[in-house]
Design a protein around this motif. Structure first.
Motif: not given
Length: 111
Positions: A91-111
């Protein structure tokens, strides 16, 4: 015109996740996991060190996407914002209390 305060907060939180693994989850796709261990480490190091943000690849200023090349491999990484239950968008990416950030690392051809 200066950047909005919430964008600066999102950028800092995204950089903390990408560079330090803080306050979020890091996922690697099957294509990344299938690479040799020393190549995976080079990918992780390159994603952490990435700082080539431009208006073209970072139009919102949030540092939420990038691409790097490791040998023959074109690698994409992106950060998505989910609610704490991981069932919907944050609901608010600037608020870590309500946000779970997910960093995904992929091969470009998997995008």
């Amino acid at each position: 015109m200066g950047m909005r305060e919430d964008v600066l907060v999102i950028r800092r939180l995204n950089d903390d996740l990408r560079q330090k693994g803080q306050d979020g989850r890091v996922l690697m796709t099957q294509g990344i996991q299938a690479l040799p261990q020393e190549v995976i480490q080079k990918v992780i190091d390159a994603v952490k060190a990435f700082d080539d943000f431009t208006p073209d690849n970072d139009p919102h200023g949030e540092h939420d996407f990038g691409s790097v090349r490791i040998g023959e491999n074109a690698i994409f990484w992106k950060i998505d914002y989910y609610d704490r239950s991981m069932e919907a968008g944050s609901p608010d990416p600037a608020d870590p209390e309500v946000t779970t950030r997910v960093l995904t690392i992929m091969l470009a051809d998997e995008y």
